[in-house]
Design a protein around this motif. Structure first.
Motif, PDB file in Angstrom:
ATOM      1  N   ALA A 114      41.862  38.776  42.905  1.00  0.00           N
ATOM      2  CA  ALA A 114      42.990  38.244  43.658  1.00  0.00           C
ATOM      3  C   ALA A 114      42.715  36.792  44.035  1.00  0.00           C
ATOM      4  O   ALA A 114      41.602  36.448  44.425  1.00  0.00           O
ATOM      5  N   ASN A 115      43.718  35.948  43.906  1.00  0.00           N
ATOM      6  CA  ASN A 115      43.599  34.535  44.283  1.00  0.00           C
ATOM      7  C   ASN A 115      42.416  33.838  43.620  1.00  0.00           C
ATOM      8  O   ASN A 115      41.796  32.943  44.195  1.00  0.00           O
ATOM      9  N   GLY A 116      42.067  34.266  42.416  1.00  0.00           N
ATOM     10  CA  GLY A 116      40.954  33.660  41.706  1.00  0.00           C
ATOM     11  C   GLY A 116      39.592  34.115  42.199  1.00  0.00           C
ATOM     12  O   GLY A 116      38.569  33.549  41.790  1.00  0.00           O
ATOM     13  N   HIS A 117      39.538  35.128  43.059  1.00  0.00           N
ATOM     14  CA  HIS A 117      38.281  35.646  43.592  1.00  0.00           C
ATOM     15  C   HIS A 117      38.151  37.137  43.293  1.00  0.00           C
ATOM     16  O   HIS A 117      39.115  37.791  42.882  1.00  0.00           O
ATOM     17  N   THR A 118      36.935  37.643  43.510  1.00  0.00           N
ATOM     18  CA  THR A 118      36.643  39.045  43.237  1.00  0.00           C
ATOM     19  C   THR A 118      36.116  39.718  44.494  1.00  0.00           C
ATOM     20  O   THR A 118      35.245  39.170  45.180  1.00  0.00           O
ATOM     21  N   VAL A 119      36.651  40.895  44.779  1.00  0.00           N
ATOM     22  CA  VAL A 119      36.121  41.739  45.851  1.00  0.00           C
ATOM     23  C   VAL A 119      35.496  42.967  45.195  1.00  0.00           C
ATOM     24  O   VAL A 119      36.177  43.718  44.502  1.00  0.00           O
ATOM     25  N   ARG A 120      34.198  43.116  45.413  1.00  0.00           N
ATOM     26  CA  ARG A 120      33.500  44.297  44.893  1.00  0.00           C
ATOM     27  C   ARG A 120      33.382  45.300  46.033  1.00  0.00           C
ATOM     28  O   ARG A 120      32.907  44.958  47.127  1.00  0.00           O
TER      29      ARG A 120
END
Length: 453
Positions: free
Chosen positions: A251-257
């Protein structure tokens, strides 16, 4: 009246409006990622942080409460969209009654949330009245009452007019679940313009501004759990990749693991779900939910009185027809006024329809409010008078009319707390509590809310 008539929700009017956007601005690692910051997502985050030691990231594509939570009728109810007897027939009495008892517990859960969050949001609990006019209506609801009484649940009162044409067709074994009263008693309860109705069911109902409660819950979580809670809004989750032991959200060019991801949406989002270790999942929840747009209007009137609520069944048989009922709720709006909310018209959407909360009111909806809804819900309304508020909300009806609460059978890294079904507010709160218990390791056994395999 044209389709471009603007919409305006009363619940959004009461929200704090000066919060700056806080989109996801970095990669994150967490224990649980919750997608959707409506009442379902806020409840899930609240009970996870309260009842476990998990770290939680809550992601909202828009702003707090601006989805279905800010576009509903503000009514609190703990009934199902299907007769309880149907659930008993499909799932067995133990599972059906356990589900009803669980959803009933949401009354205590919502009060706990509001109390612990220091919410100034007004929560009203009172007796609501349902108007009935056919033998089918009465038998279905007396059947509910018989099941509730047998299993120790609260039983609503039922009054049947002495003029009811079906009075002598009600079976004798149900006679202690209703009271025969003079017809004037029914008229007094339901009000003018309701001569068709000859029976009333009186049970617990409530009213609240869910969007405002969500705002207070998130404020509380940010303040009391700064080390375990991250909230991001204006952040569209575009892709969810499910691995064997974790998920990655992009999301938004970022990653949440995250070790687990919980979808708390209405199901009508366009993110992609990829199961990388087993059977493929649908790319969207469109194939599991039916999108329905519910239309509502509101009027602010002078004076302050006790809150009340009414609903009027419109079809001869429960479950038939396109508009099952008309409903109205009155509750204090401020120190000097009441807010009267009423609705009923619905419109089913197809998979190609993109829902927009600020989309206008079509002419046919305005006409239905004037000719079918207002005469029952607000008889003092004069045709053509302006409403103070008009809005609509997206209800995601699951195909079996039951909320989805629990792990995805094809990959338990993914869990759901979704499916509005028209009475989604209280089941959302119960669902958040159930998800927290599941992730805490509690063995809750099978449930009618389990996602299908």
């Amino acid at each position: 009246m044209a389709d471009h008539l603007p919409t305006r929700s009363p619940w959004l009017e009461q929200l704090r409006r000066d919060d700056p956007p806080r989109p996801l601005d970095r990669d994150l690692v967490t224990d649980v990622a919750v997608v959707g910051a409506g009442i379902a997502g806020a409840s899930t985050a609240f009970f996870l942080l309260r009842g476990t030691d998990r770290r939680v990231v809550l992601i909202e594509r828009g702003t707090i409460g601006h989805g279905a939570t800010g576009h509903n009728a503000g009514q609190l109810a703990t009934y199902f969209e299907r007769p309880l007897s149907d659930l008993v027939a499909e799932f067995g009495v133990d599972m059906a009654i356990d589900a009803q008892r669980g959803v009933d517990s949401a009354w205590e859960l919502i009060e706990l949330m509001a109390r612990e969050c220091g919410s100034s949001q007004r929560l009203d609990r009172f007796t609501g009245n349902m108007g009935m006019f056919s033998l089918n209506h009465v038998l279905v609801h007396l059947g509910h009452s018989a099941l509730r009484r047998e299993h120790g649940l609260a039983v609503p009162e039922c009054f049947v007019s002495e003029r009811a044409p079906f009075l002598h067709e009600i079976p004798d074994d149900l006679c202690d679940l209703y009271t025969v009263v003079p017809d004037e008693r029914i008229r007094t309860v339901l009000g003018p313009g309701t001569d068709r109705y000859c029976a009333v069911l009186c049970g617990q109902i409530g009213a609240a501004n869910g969007a405002l409660l969500v705002q207070h819950v998130i404020d509380h979580l940010l303040h009391h759990h700064p080390d375990r809670f991250v909230y991001a809004d204006h952040t569209k989750v575009e892709h969810v990749a499910l691995h064997a032991d974790h998920a990655e959200l992009h999301a938004n060019g970022h990653t949440v693991r995250a070790e687990r991801v919980v979808l708390c949406t209405n199901g009508f989002l366009d993110h992609v779900l990829d199961n990388l270790v087993g059977e493929s999942l649908d790319h969207t929840m469109h194939h599991q939910l039916i999108g329905t747009k519910g239309y509502m209007t509101g009027v602010v009137e002078p004076g302050v009185r006790s809150p009340n609520a009414y609903s009027f069944i419109r079809n001869e048989h429960i479950g038939d027809g396109e508009v099952p009922y008309v409903y109205v709720t009155r509750r204090p709006w401020d120190d000097d006024h009441m807010l009267v909310v009423f609705g009923g018209p619905e419109e089913e959407l197809d998979d190609a329809t993109t829902y927009e909360a600020d989309g206008g009111f079509p002419a046919w909806v305005v006409d239905e409010f004037e000719t079918e809804v207002a005469p029952l819900a607000y008889p003092q309304h004069e045709r053509g008078d302006a409403f103070d508020f008009r809005w609509h909300g997206l209800m995601g009806y699951t195909t079996n009319r039951l909320r989805l609460i629990g792990p995805e059978p094809r990959n338990p890294v993914l869990l759901y707390n979704l499916g509005c079904n028209g009475v989604g507010f209280m089941p959302s709160i119960y669902g958040g509590h159930r998800i927290a218990r599941l992730l805490a390791g509690d063995d809750l056994g099978p449930s009618i809310f389990d996602p299908p395999g």
